[in-house]
Design an enzyme around this catalytic site. Structure first.
Site, mmCIF file in Angstrom:
data_model
loop_
_atom_site.group_PDB
_atom_site.id
_atom_site.type_symbol
_atom_site.label_atom_id
_atom_site.label_comp_id
_atom_site.label_asym_id
_atom_site.label_seq_id
_atom_site.Cartn_x
_atom_site.Cartn_y
_atom_site.Cartn_z
ATOM 1 N N GLU A 126 -0.811 -9.409 11.807
ATOM 2 C CA GLU A 126 -0.672 -9.048 10.393
ATOM 3 C C GLU A 126 0.785 -8.813 10.010
ATOM 4 O OE1 GLU A 126 -2.684 -5.792 7.307
ATOM 5 O OE2 GLU A 126 -2.802 -5.486 9.468
ATOM 6 N N ASP A 175 0.770 -1.241 0.000
ATOM 7 C CA ASP A 175 0.000 0.000 0.000
ATOM 8 C C ASP A 175 0.804 1.295 0.000
ATOM 9 O OD1 ASP A 175 -1.689 -2.098 0.409
ATOM 10 O OD2 ASP A 175 -2.854 -1.158 1.976
#
Length: 812
Positions: A772, A575
């Site tokens: 994560e 991202d």
């Protein structure tokens, strides 16, 4: 009652007969039928702590809800249904799980002072996917009062055509024993449900309301709602609880209020409906069963049989796990076995079935090139036009990244999810891959997020719900498809030892490997879809070489992610990883070129295995051009790494080097040859502690980069498992081939593998969760917790070969 092994034996017998007759179509049909039966039911609503449904657009689904009930605020603060980030959980998830047989889940609910266990089993039989059952057991946590009250709700919803009703009415206060339901639907046939009385003490109180509401009975509310509302179990339940509380308020007021467990009690009104809420209230520990019996199975399940099935399923899982994931040194201790079982079980237990429409904006079609110098501004304005429309319905069978935060399908996550699942159950893996490619449009585009239906959209911010048909995502499914092809080649060769030692119960897990004709048929059907996706990538994500007079071996092989903004390139999956600034239509992205290279290499190998000579010749040319253009367009001799490129103020080609994951990509996807000097430079960067290497894994960005740790710091320092797993895999490949960098790769492989496993284990042991990403300085888990998607690749790392002190395959 037929067991899975009996069905598999029948299939194996049929397979033998069919193979002799040469009737591949019958074989394929029979294996497909058995796979559908074996995988029909499951906890396929992974956004819920426990929710069972069939892999069908319409049918029966059910879910568990509960809350402590000692204070009037408990029903709000302690209510549990959907997996959430912020709830007071010490950990939860599957300790053991197999998609074909079931497993055990433990939920450590610290906020409610309760440990909840759901033991789920599937028993095959009949023609409608067999039967299933769950044993729900609650134990008080340390510090809980002995008389703690817990209210448990089990919710059934029958959508579409069909009928479901409660048998009998019990007493006016509720059922004193078991609760029985009978139903039918077009897809499931006739079925019955039994919710047992179970074990446990029930509360009582000396209050006038006790003449109407008893604590020692099970109450049932039967209701009728529109199908599109059935997923909203919590609002539907709370409507009933509000009605019950309103009666108490109007009747007794605040002064003489009864205890909370008596206030929040569904009205007992059993009968017919498409919603049935079954409520039990306990004081202290408890246990009860929910048993679904398919009418076509011929015999209903019992609690005694459930006890046996739970034991058998657990023993089977443990034996199979030890064989499939044979943990290697230095990870043979029991604590790593517990980690491996938990991580893999939660990955597999995160498989869900989704059905519904999704939002797609196809108004961008004329603007695929994003070829003006302010394209990201124009794109933002176009998004403001809100030209999206609902399309579908679609269905998707997928393994999700995170039950509380990302309970939906993500294209680039899926390939990593399937790497360990393919070792366990190749036929399940192929079902999931097939499901993804069924969502592909005629151009070859697959939405990178699959947000299907109102329930899935309820977990996604509005600005991220719309999908755009020129936005790509890393094609990681190719990793798994090529792996299947390689295993199929092996099965078709002389190395038969693995197959010959398989037990009968293994047959359905790998029917497409053991029956080579089935595997080849699957690949031949899938290949045109793979090729369509490949051609879509090369068309819609092409980079511009000719307009800027760039010097390169090929004028075609250059690529640029569409959908960029000034601060993000979400389509790349990385991202906020730093990219050239400002965005420019002349940008070229080395990670995207590498992904296209991976697709080319995979298609080449598959086409070769299938004997497609013309395809092989074309793909060989493409692969050579990509390898040459990676050097011509992306290699910086000065920086000693691969870099993104842009166009400078003089309209000249310019490299922009942010050392990190992007720099490693040609290596990560296996495009560098063992004796390539660029491989040596790449390994130097990977192993340099002042840049990327850390005690907890490879950092996403160099410590020396000006963007390190800046802004969101999402992909700007943390350690991510998928990129690290790819690095370990490629290091192993280099370490086990003769070449100038073999010793360097072996050392990095050994240290990186150990660092990653220890980091994930330590955080898991301390917090009860997989995460994560991980902090490169401390190893602490970060961002989304219960991220049991690609972080579960740790089980693959632990089962990889230990090269410490060795020199690779040629010298072992």
């Amino acid at each position: 009652m037929a067991r899975l092994s009996q069905l598999i034996a029948a299939a194996a017998a049929l397979t033998a007969g069919v193979a002799a007759a040469g009737d591949d179509a019958v074989l394929s049909s029979e294996v497909g039928r058995l796979n559908n039966q074996s995988l029909l039911w499951g906890p396929y609503k992974p956004n819920l702590y426990f929710g069972v449904r069939p892999r069908l657009p319409e049918g029966l689904w059910s879910t568990l809800m509960w809350s402590r009930m000692d204070g009037y605020e408990d029903v709000k603060d302690g209510f549990r249904l959907t997996c959430e980030q912020g709830e007071e959980m010490r950990g939860y998830g599957w300790d053991e799980y197999d998609a074909r047989t079931g497993g055990v889940q433990t939920i450590h609910d610290e906020g409610n002072k309760l440990d909840l266990t759901t033991s789920f089993v599937k028993v095959p039989g009949g023609s409608h996917g067999g039967s299933w059952a769950v044993r729900i057991k609650g134990e008080l946590r340390d510090g809980a009062p002995e008389d703690q009250k817990t209210t448990v709700y089990y919710y059934f919803a029958q959508d579409g055509e069909g009928d479901l009703q409660v048998e009998g009415a019990g007493t006016e206060f509720g059922f004193e024993g078991d609760v029985a339901l009978k139903g039918n639907s077009k897809s499931l046939g006739d079925y019955s449900i039994l919710v047992t009385k179970g074990k446990g003490k029930h509360p009582s109180v000396d209050h006038d309301l006790s003449t109407k509401r008893h604590g020692d009975t099970t109450v049932v509310g039967s209701l009728q709602y529109a199908d599109n509302l059935l997923w909203q179990a919590k609002p539907i339940l709370f409507q009933q609880l509000q009605k019950a509380a309103q009666y108490v308020q109007e009747t007794y007021g605040d002064a003489a209020a009864p205890p909370p467990w008596q206030v929040y009690r569904v009205d007992h009104d059993p009968g017919q409906g498409n919603v049935h809420i079954i409520q039990k209230t306990f004081e202290g520990p408890f246990e009860f069963d929910v048993i679904f019996s398919s009418g076509s199975a011929g015999k209903a399940l019992t609690s005694e049989e459930l006890t046996h099935e739970i034991k058998r399923t657990s023993e089977s899982f443990s034996q199979r796990f030890g064989k499939v994931f044979d943990l290697k040194a230095p990870f043979k201790a029991d604590k790593y076995l517990a980690l491996g079982k938990s991580m893999f079980s939660n990955l597999l237990g995160g498989v869900g079935y989704f059905y519904g429409e999704q939002l797609i904006d196809r108004s961008y079609a004329p603007e695929y090139d994003e070829d003006n110098e302010n394209f990201w501004v124009d794109a933002a304005e176009a998004r403001g036009r809100r030209a999206q429309k609902m399309e579908g319905p679609y269905e998707l069978f997928t393994s999700i990244p995170s039950r509380p935060f990302f309970p939906r399908g993500f294209l680039w996550d899926e390939g990593f999810h399937l790497v360990p699942i393919a070792d366990w159950d190749m036929d399940l893996t192929l079902e999931i891959i097939k499901s993804w490619y069924k969502t592909m449009d005629d151009d070859g585009w697959i939405p990178r997020e699959q947000i299907l239906g109102a329930e899935a959209r309820s977990k996604v911010p509005e600005e991220f719900q719309v999908q755009y048909p020129h936005y790509a995502n890393p094609p990681t499914l190719f990793l798994v498809i090529e792996g299947f092809m390689e295993r199929l080649r092996k099965a078709n060769g002389t190395q038969r030892a693995e197959k010959e030692t398989l037990s009968q119960d293994e047959t359905l897990y790998r029917a497409h490997l053991d029956n080579v004709e089935l595997g080849e048929e699957y690949l031949r059907k899938l290949y045109p879809l793979l090729r369509r996706q490949y051609d879509w990538f090369r068309k819609t994500q092409k980079g511009d070489i000719k307009s800027y007079d760039r010097e390169a071996f090929s004028t075609k092989e250059a690529y640029r992610w569409r959908g960029r903004t000034e601060t993000h390139c979400l389509t790349s999956g990385l991202d906020d990883y730093p990219r050239p600034q400002p965005p420019h239509p002349g940008e070229l992205h080395v990670d995207l070129m590498s992904w296209v290279g991976l697709m080319t290499k995979s298609l080449l190998n598959i086409a070769d295995a299938l004997g497609m000579a013309e395809e092989v010749a074309e793909l060989e040319r493409n692969l050579e051009a990509i390898r040459r253009n990676l050097q011509d367009l992306h290699w910086s001799e000065k920086e000693g790494c691969f870099c993104d490129a842009t166009i400078d103020e003089f309209e000249e080609h310019k490299l922009v080097c942010h050392k990190g994951y992007v720099s490693l990509f040609p290596f990560l996807v296996g495009l560098l040859k063992p004796d390539d000097p660029k491989l040596g430079k790449t390994l130097e960067l990977l192993g340099d502690e002042s840049h990327l290497f850390s005690a907890h894994g490879i950092r996403s960005l160099s410590q020396q980069d000006e963007g390190y740790g800046a802004g969101e710091n999402y992909w700007r320092s943390p350690v991510w498992m998928p990129m690290n797993y790819m690095a370990v895999t490629q290091l192993y490949n280099v370490a086990t081939q003769k070449g100038p960098f073999q010793d360097k790769a072996r050392d990095l492989y050994t240290r990186l593998r150990r660092n990653l496993v220890e980091t994930v284990y330590k955080s898991w042991a301390e917090t009860g969760f997989a995460w994560e990403q991980y902090n490169p300085e401390t190893g602490a888990g970060q961002r989304t917790k219960h991220f049991t998607g690609w972080t579960s690749l740790v089980v693959k790392l632990m089962s990889m070969e230990d090269l410490a002190g060795g020199h690779g395959r040629d010298e072992l």
